[in-house]
Design an enzyme around this catalytic site. Sequence first.
Site, short mmCIF file in Angstrom:
data_model
loop_
_atom_site.label_atom_id
_atom_site.label_comp_id
_atom_site.label_asym_id
_atom_site.label_seq_id
_atom_site.Cartn_x
_atom_site.Cartn_y
_atom_site.Cartn_z
N LYS A 44 0.79 -1.22 0.00
CA LYS A 44 0.00 0.00 0.00
C LYS A 44 0.83 1.28 0.00
O LYS A 44 0.30 2.36 -0.23
CB LYS A 44 -0.97 -0.01 1.19
N SER A 286 -2.58 -12.53 3.95
CA SER A 286 -2.98 -12.49 2.54
C SER A 286 -1.85 -13.00 1.65
O SER A 286 -2.09 -13.50 0.55
CB SER A 286 -3.41 -11.08 2.13
N1 PMP Z 1 -3.15 -7.79 1.25
C1 PMP Z 1 -3.11 -6.85 2.20
C2 PMP Z 1 -2.57 -7.21 3.55
C3 PMP Z 1 -3.57 -5.56 1.93
O1 PMP Z 1 -3.54 -4.62 2.91
C4 PMP Z 1 -4.07 -5.26 0.65
C5 PMP Z 1 -4.61 -3.90 0.37
N2 PMP Z 1 -5.89 -3.69 0.95
C6 PMP Z 1 -4.10 -6.26 -0.32
C7 PMP Z 1 -3.62 -7.51 0.03
C8 PMP Z 1 -4.67 -6.04 -1.70
O2 PMP Z 1 -4.09 -5.03 -2.46
P1 PMP Z 1 -4.96 -4.14 -3.46
O3 PMP Z 1 -5.71 -3.12 -2.64
O4 PMP Z 1 -3.98 -3.51 -4.38
O5 PMP Z 1 -5.93 -5.02 -4.16
#
Ligand code: PMP
Length: 498
Positions: A44, A286
């Site tokens: 981010k 994630s």
């Molecule tokens: N994993 C985590 C831990 C995140 O904070 C985010 C962003 N919300 C994402 C994945 C996904 O990224 P994006 O917002 O670019 O889809």
Amino acid sequence: MGKRFNNILETIGGTPVVRLNKIAPKDVNIFVKIESFNPMASVKDRLALGIISDAEKSGALKPGQTVIEATSGNTGIGLAMVCAQKGYPLVVTMAESFSIERRKMMRFLGAKVVLTPAALKGSGMLAKATELAAKHGWFLCRQFENESNADAHSRTTAPEILDDFAGERLDYWVTGFGTGGTLKGVSRVLKKERPETKIIVCEPDNVQILGSGIPQKRHADGTPADSHPLFRPHLMQGWSPDFIPKLTEDTVAAELIDEIVPVSGSEAIRLSKALASEEGIFVGVSAGATLAGAMEVAKRAEKGANILCMLPDTGERYLSTPLFEGIPEDMTAEEMEISKSTPGFRFDAPPPAAPAPVKADEAPAAAPAEAVQFLEEAIHDADNPVVLFALEWCEFCWSVRKMMAKYEIPYRAFDLDSVEYQEGNKGGNIRAAIYEKTGLKTIPQIYIGGKHIGGATELFDACKDGSMQKALQENSVSYNSEVNTDPYTFLPGWLHSR
Ligand code: PMP
């Protein structure tokens, strides 16, 4: 890495791609792009810099204007860094249910965090941000709809990937979606430059909002009109919000996605742990979840295929979540065995012998007359009846300070080891004077109205039996009589856990 930069923002991006050597199947190559190498340790940071820089260029963000966004985590932390460096005030709205660590990190970086009631969920914090932005004329980031989010990835993440696989095959690129910024920004570049690369999107197996094909209701400005009917709580923080974001839907509409892979929370945790313990790669939930999708793809990939998997953030952000459940604080049976394999420094070993009494010839030097006088004046100062003789960074002294603050007791502290008291051994001489007066060599020592109370535990006992309060009243010292916190809770954790 290993270069020189003019400011922290220049270090955003350029994250490494690393080959997995143990947990990937033998006949394919799984590579991971480790976004925790960004300065605030998540993907981010890219969006934060992208949104703020674009808004500066377009004039949407004026010098010194306050920036606001509703975010539970990585976006707020990235924005807090960017706003700190560039000098914009930042306000983050956040539901009270998100972890304390995140609030504190943002505040540490200088942001203001406005909490919203947990019962109002994600939409509550979003509505509060919109309301505050409208009322105060603040710049609202709108990460879920803002094209600058995807553009940042087209400009940085995608070319980095193209460079890292130049002249080599890249069969699959695997990601999840939170806003869909990574997905939209990278996939549109890959589809153009590397049309053979399959774009794989993962989502939680219990929340297949994208896979369902059920459309998202939204307002004209792209914001969601309500929660998606298939949304359920899930484990992968940062993934799949309770609606399909505009940036994610754009990617579906542009037919950039080759496959949507559902992944389970338990696989996500298993693989996040395996990345740490077998590959030495310390990442969040994630990340484990995206790898779960990549492992699925690997099962049916051609021999020798190259698969690239995004790892969005660091594992350190999840110490208080299910990722760390079962990771003990205390020694395990195995660790106990290691401890017991040698005789010393064990909890079950006999305590060390008490120190020998001070012999006459080792007694501290007599206190000089000025130190005795200093002590007497300090403890009989009518303007400051409560006096603490302390060491600047001693944990027991800090416990006393915390107690005084909690009970709102005004006091004067003398930090006897501080630079001020080191000159001419002033602090040491005052300690000697205290020893002569009380027979005690330990610090802290507390006095109220000239009367010696004792050290930290004596003060805490006096607080519990009411004699501290009585002494305060007798000396007309104000304090908050409503407080009744057990003062022993102010001692360091390692002390009251035994
Ligand atoms: N994993 C985590 C831990 C995140 O904070 C985010 C962003 N919300 C994402 C994945 C996904 O990224 P994006 O917002 O670019 O889809």
